[in-house]
Design an enzyme around this catalytic site. Structure first.
Site, mmCIF file in Angstrom:
data_model
loop_
_atom_site.group_PDB
_atom_site.id
_atom_site.type_symbol
_atom_site.label_atom_id
_atom_site.label_comp_id
_atom_site.label_asym_id
_atom_site.label_seq_id
_atom_site.Cartn_x
_atom_site.Cartn_y
_atom_site.Cartn_z
ATOM 1 N N TYR A 223 0.851 -1.159 0.161
ATOM 2 C CA TYR A 223 0.254 -0.377 0.646
ATOM 3 C C TYR A 223 1.062 1.397 0.141
ATOM 4 O O TYR A 223 1.843 1.734 1.081
ATOM 5 C CB TYR A 223 -0.729 0.042 1.346
ATOM 6 C CG TYR A 223 -2.051 -0.628 1.400
ATOM 7 C CD1 TYR A 223 -2.364 -2.223 0.758
ATOM 8 C CD2 TYR A 223 -3.150 -1.295 1.791
ATOM 9 C CE1 TYR A 223 -3.443 -3.134 0.548
ATOM 10 C CE2 TYR A 223 -3.679 -2.303 2.024
ATOM 11 C CZ TYR A 223 -3.971 -3.237 1.330
ATOM 12 O OH TYR A 223 -4.816 -4.217 1.188
ATOM 13 N N ALA B 6 -18.749 -2.540 -1.803
ATOM 14 C CA ALA B 6 -17.922 -2.653 -2.755
ATOM 15 C C ALA B 6 -17.577 -1.163 -4.244
ATOM 16 O O ALA B 6 -18.318 -0.403 -5.167
ATOM 17 C CB ALA B 6 -19.860 -2.981 -3.922
ATOM 18 N N GLY C 70 -12.463 1.016 5.415
ATOM 19 C CA GLY C 70 -11.482 2.734 4.950
ATOM 20 C C GLY C 70 -12.246 3.765 4.912
ATOM 21 O O GLY C 70 -13.645 4.030 5.603
ATOM 22 N N ASN D 139 -20.784 4.022 9.980
ATOM 23 C CA ASN D 139 -20.077 2.636 10.125
ATOM 24 C C ASN D 139 -19.948 1.596 10.806
ATOM 25 O O ASN D 139 -20.617 1.324 11.063
ATOM 26 C CB ASN D 139 -18.998 2.154 8.441
ATOM 27 C CG ASN D 139 -18.682 2.845 7.079
ATOM 28 O OD1 ASN D 139 -20.214 2.887 7.261
ATOM 29 N ND2 ASN D 139 -17.931 3.207 6.515
#
Length: 337
Positions: free
Chosen positions: A55, A210, A286, A296
């Protein structure tokens, strides 16, 4: 607060929402914003953090290590990965050879500013290295105390079975699989999940929304919002394009009434949905803004009634990708230099 779940057939507990820094740290967001997102994760009770050496070509590990420095190490579960090219891209800067694995774990620990990681994952399957060599290197890392457990990412059912068999022979624990999984991408359900269940492995899934499509922000017949992932050529536009057609986007809009019934946002519904699978230990989330983490987090502990799970299936219909061969497609047959 966030619920904990056991990871595979082990005694390790991880938070069912795990914070991941794939496309954000050291690339999409400034370090100060990254720090705010990680602090938000800690504040809501997330203690599990997922990263990888590839990353931002190792920089994401450095950012995460800097942010977590000073936190009680024993209260965190830190995961990283090895396989993809790092450094200048030399002949041995990639893959799962003993050389690359042993050098990579040392680099990751230095960047993460820790003596060990809780989970060290093979980021793909390496067709050019004998699996016995790979698993022996992982076993040595475990025995050296540099990793507690071993995992894999985007391995097929047969690869998982063989990896677990070798791990058992070496007396180490391969306990996790990290695949893509969402309402729209269910390719693990027919083969990977059954193989994992019989092998004592559970899933830590990535992209549960997604790549943002399941938030509902992309509307059929409309241009993607400015600054969204679908417009960012460096931040995932290529991956999201498989979902960016009007049929998929129209079906996703049908999920809004279901989310409303549960008093959830579309993103919360998507995350809660993957957590209904009993073989899923965690969903990786994320964030580019701390409020995304806070929002979230409300998906943790949500139970979606069976009738609403059925309505989700009916709403999405045949646009759902279920082909197990898609896992094979994510595995390069040759090392990527």
């Amino acid at each position: 607060m966030i619920n904990y779940r056991y990871l595979g057939n082990s005694g390790l507990k991880i938070t069912e929402l795990t914070y991941g820094n794939w496309l954000t740290h050291a690339s999409q967001v400034a370090n100060e914003q990254a720090a705010a997102c990680v602090k938000a994760a800690l504040d809501v009770g997330i203690s599990s953090f997922d990263t990888a050496d590839v990353y931002a070509n190792t920089a994401a590990e450095t950012v995460l290590g800097d942010i977590l420095k000073g936190e009680r190490r024993e209260s965190l579960e830190i995961f990283t990965k090895v396989y993809w090219p790092t450094g200048p891209g030399g002949a041995n800067d990639t893959g799962l050879s003993r050389k690359h694995i042993m050098e990579s774990i040392n680099g990751s620990l230095k960047r993460l500013q820790t003596d060990y990681v809780d989970l060290y994952q093979a980021h793909r399957y390496d067709h050019e290295t004998p699996l016995e060599e790979t698993m022996t290197a992982f076993a040595d890392i475990v025995r050296q105390g540099k990793a507690h457990y071993i995992g894999v990412s985007e391995w097929t059912a047969d690869q998982i079975r063989e990896g677990v068999r070798l791990a058992d022979e070496l007396n180490i624990q391969l306990i996790s699989s990290q695949p893509q999984y969402s309402m729209l991408w269910r390719v693990i359900e027919d083969e990977v999940v059954p193989a994992s269940e019989e092998s004592g492995v559970s899933q830590i899934v990535w992209s549960p929304v997604a790549q943002g499509v399941l938030t509902g922000k992309y509307k059929p017949g409309e241009a993607p919002p400015a600054g969204s992932r679908a417009t960012d050529e460096k931040g995932g536009a290529n991956m999201i394009k498989r979902f960016m057609n009007d049929d998929v986007l129209a079906r996703v809009q049908r999920l809004q009434p279901i989310a409303d019934e549960l008093d959830l946002t579309m993103a919360q519904l998507a995350i809660a949905w993957v957590l209904q699978n009993p073989n899923v230990s965690a969903a990786i989330i994320g964030a580019s803004r701390p409020e995304q983490v806070t929002d979230n987090a409300k998906a943790s502990g949500v139970e979606i009634p069976a009738e609403l799970m059925t309505r989700i299936d009916e709403a999405l219909g045949d646009i759902v990708e279920r082909d197990p061969a898609k896992t094979v497609e994510t595995n390069p047959q040759e090392r990527v230099a």
